[in-house]
Design a protein around this motif. Structure first.
Motif, PDB file in Angstrom:
ATOM      1  N   UNK A 202      -9.351   9.142  -5.809  1.00  0.00           N
ATOM      2  CA  UNK A 202      -8.624   8.905  -7.062  1.00  0.00           C
ATOM      3  C   UNK A 202      -7.286   8.206  -6.844  1.00  0.00           C
ATOM      4  N   UNK A 203      -6.964   7.860  -5.598  1.00  0.00           N
ATOM      5  CA  UNK A 203      -5.682   7.239  -5.308  1.00  0.00           C
ATOM      6  C   UNK A 203      -5.765   5.724  -5.506  1.00  0.00           C
ATOM      7  N   UNK A 204      -4.799   5.161  -6.211  1.00  0.00           N
ATOM      8  CA  UNK A 204      -4.807   3.735  -6.523  1.00  0.00           C
ATOM      9  C   UNK A 204      -4.653   2.885  -5.264  1.00  0.00           C
ATOM     10  N   UNK A 205      -3.790   3.295  -4.335  1.00  0.00           N
ATOM     11  CA  UNK A 205      -3.585   2.515  -3.117  1.00  0.00           C
ATOM     12  C   UNK A 205      -4.841   2.481  -2.263  1.00  0.00           C
TER      13      UNK A 205
ATOM     14  N   UNK B  44      -9.303  -0.555  -0.070  1.00  0.00           N
ATOM     15  CA  UNK B  44     -10.745  -0.607   0.220  1.00  0.00           C
ATOM     16  C   UNK B  44     -11.369  -1.904  -0.260  1.00  0.00           C
ATOM     17  N   UNK B  45     -10.687  -2.631  -1.135  1.00  0.00           N
ATOM     18  CA  UNK B  45     -11.215  -3.907  -1.605  1.00  0.00           C
ATOM     19  C   UNK B  45     -11.266  -4.963  -0.514  1.00  0.00           C
TER      20      UNK B  45
ATOM     21  N   UNK C 229      -9.381  -3.023   8.044  1.00  0.00           N
ATOM     22  CA  UNK C 229      -9.778  -1.627   7.816  1.00  0.00           C
ATOM     23  C   UNK C 229      -8.643  -0.634   8.045  1.00  0.00           C
ATOM     24  N   UNK C 230      -7.687  -0.984   8.900  1.00  0.00           N
ATOM     25  CA  UNK C 230      -6.583  -0.051   9.175  1.00  0.00           C
ATOM     26  C   UNK C 230      -5.781   0.255   7.914  1.00  0.00           C
ATOM     27  N   UNK C 231      -5.672  -0.715   7.008  1.00  0.00           N
ATOM     28  CA  UNK C 231      -4.924  -0.468   5.772  1.00  0.00           C
ATOM     29  C   UNK C 231      -5.577   0.628   4.932  1.00  0.00           C
ATOM     30  N   UNK C 232      -6.915   0.620   4.899  1.00  0.00           N
ATOM     31  CA  UNK C 232      -7.625   1.638   4.114  1.00  0.00           C
ATOM     32  C   UNK C 232      -7.423   3.021   4.713  1.00  0.00           C
TER      33      UNK C 232
ATOM     34  N   UNK D 177      -5.584   6.201   3.012  1.00  0.00           N
ATOM     35  CA  UNK D 177      -6.247   7.508   2.863  1.00  0.00           C
ATOM     36  C   UNK D 177      -5.367   8.609   3.444  1.00  0.00           C
ATOM     37  N   UNK D 178      -4.822   8.368   4.645  1.00  0.00           N
ATOM     38  CA  UNK D 178      -3.959   9.363   5.265  1.00  0.00           C
ATOM     39  C   UNK D 178      -2.719   9.640   4.415  1.00  0.00           C
ATOM     40  N   UNK D 179      -2.098   8.571   3.929  1.00  0.00           N
ATOM     41  CA  UNK D 179      -0.892   8.752   3.112  1.00  0.00           C
ATOM     42  C   UNK D 179      -1.198   9.541   1.847  1.00  0.00           C
ATOM     43  N   UNK D 180      -2.358   9.263   1.227  1.00  0.00           N
ATOM     44  CA  UNK D 180      -2.704   9.958  -0.018  1.00  0.00           C
ATOM     45  C   UNK D 180      -2.973  11.439   0.227  1.00  0.00           C
TER      46      UNK D 180
END
Length: 423
Positions: free
Chosen positions: A56-59, A64-65, A71-74, A78-81
């Motif tokens: 449910x996190x916007x970032x 993921x787009x 892939x590291x950004x995704x 996820x970790x930050x969320x």
């Protein structure tokens, strides 16, 4: 022709079955115990909750787009969320590491204890009835009638603190016991099912309190046309435990601790508790042993209603003092069922479960305010905790824990049935 005498055989040594080391047996009992399964159920629920937070996190959705490009950004999103969500939960429920001083930093813990108090009280009432084999799902009505009965009997007395506070408290306990006692007596005298009785009594209590707080001269606040009662008298308010800096924690929490000790003693140590447990295990055997099952049903519901009345008093004497209406139970009546199930209908288990749900409630506001996470996510985590706690075999299978005896016997019966069908 001479017969050949067979050579004597050496005696075979007797091989005894090796004993299982006591340490292994103790470890096996611990691993398949309710405490371990409950902790693992909470862990699994938090993992699933973390997945929902990420989804449910916007970032996370944005990163993921372009997953295959970077892939590291995704994974970082996820970790930050997930970390941000649970860090906010801890910060809002236990300790605020961003506060300027220690006294401010521990305020979330006092909020958790204050939120947990009515949950624990109502949960103890439900758990006590469960131990007697009764499904008391009427804590909502018992809370409402306890609050209304206390207001009717004591709000107009205008007594000093030493008299007003205990009288208001006792009236609330009596009101809750009366409302639950109706279901207990009907169950004992007519055999009516307590689930139907308590559900209907919940509805009656809601509409009865609605009428009371909307009718002048009954409970409606004087000089107002709004459906709300008068404010709780100042002499009936629970004193704060640690002063006005921690308004959510008051003497009501100490009363809840005392109630937990009482329920533990009643069920586990008293002769009445022995009869209650006997009725809960097998009412037919209890009746054959000379126990009055009908009387035990009435006693159980009276105690359960009194505990729900204590939850009501934590509301109108502590949390909601400006007046109440038919929503004074704040959902505690049904959350109490969840707390009792999570605590496995034991006094101290219910106490710990109430603390957990109080922490989730206190921390959910910080999660929403600082991280933008919907409060509904916390409700999903609560539901998942109950789901996994209610299915111990699932948890044991997921973590490869030893099976208990009931599961082993069920598996043996299923295997024997399959063999019989094959023949």
């Amino acid at each position: 022709m001479s017969e050949t005498t067979p050579a004597p055989q050496a005696p075979q040594p007797h091989t005894a079955t090796p004993e299982v080391p006591r340490g292994n047996a103790v470890l096996r009992d611990i691993l398949r115990g309710s405490v371990v399964t409950s902790i693992l159920a909470l862990l699994v629920a938090m993992v699933v909750g973390g997945i929902l937070i990420a989804l449910t996190n916007e970032d996370v959705r944005t990163a993921s787009g372009y997953f295959f490009a970077r892939p590291a950004d995704t994974f970082r999103a996820i970790w930050d969320a997930v970390y941000g969500g649970y860090e906010a939960l801890f910060r809002g429920a236990i300790y605020n590491s961003r506060a300027d001083d220690f006294l401010t930093a521990i305020r979330p813990l006092t909020n958790t204890l204050g939120n947990a108090a009515p949950l624990i009280a109502a949960g103890l009432g439900v758990a006590l009835a469960f131990r007697v084999g009764m499904f008391n799902i009427g804590a909502q009505g018992q809370i409402l009638f306890g609050a209304a009965f206390s207001a009717l009997m004591t709000f107009r007395l205008d007594l000093p603190l030493a008299l007003q506070l205990p009288l208001t408290l006792i009236a609330g306990l009596v009101g809750g016991a009366i409302w639950a006692g109706i279901a207990g007596i009907l169950k004992a005298r007519t055999g009516a099912h307590e689930v139907i009785l308590t559900i209907m009594l919940n509805y009656i209590a809601v509409y009865l309190v609605d009428w009371m707080v909307s009718t002048a001269g009954v409970l409606q606040k004087p000089g107002s046309n709004q459906p709300i009662s008068a404010a709780t008298p100042s002499g009936a308010l629970f004193p704060d435990l640690f002063g006005p800096a921690y308004p959510n924690l008051d003497v009501g929490f100490l009363l809840v601790i005392a109630a937990t000790v009482f329920v533990w003693w009643l069920i586990e140590r008293s002769s009445l508790g022995l009869r209650m447990r006997a009725v809960g295990e097998n009412p037919h055997a209890a009746r054959a042993a000379g126990i009055s099952v009908q009387r035990i049903y009435v006693y159980a519901m009276l105690f359960a209603g009194g505990l729900a009345g204590l939850a009501a008093m934590n509301q109108i004497q502590g949390a909601v003092t400006s007046g109440f209406d038919s929503h004074i139970d704040a959902g505690f009546g049904f959350d109490a069922i969840t707390v009792a199930l999570l605590g496995r209908s034991r006094a101290w288990g219910t106490f710990v479960a109430g603390l957990l749900f109080g922490a989730l409630k206190a921390g959910s506001y910080t999660m929403q305010a600082s991280e933008g996470i919907p409060v509904d996510i916390v409700l999903v985590v609560q539901a998942l905790v109950v789901l996994f706690v209610a299915a111990p075999p699932l948890i044991r299978t997921m973590f490869f824990l030893p099976k208990d005896e009931s599961e082993k016997s069920a598996r043996a019966r299923a295997k024997a049935a399959r063999k019989a069908v094959a023949r």
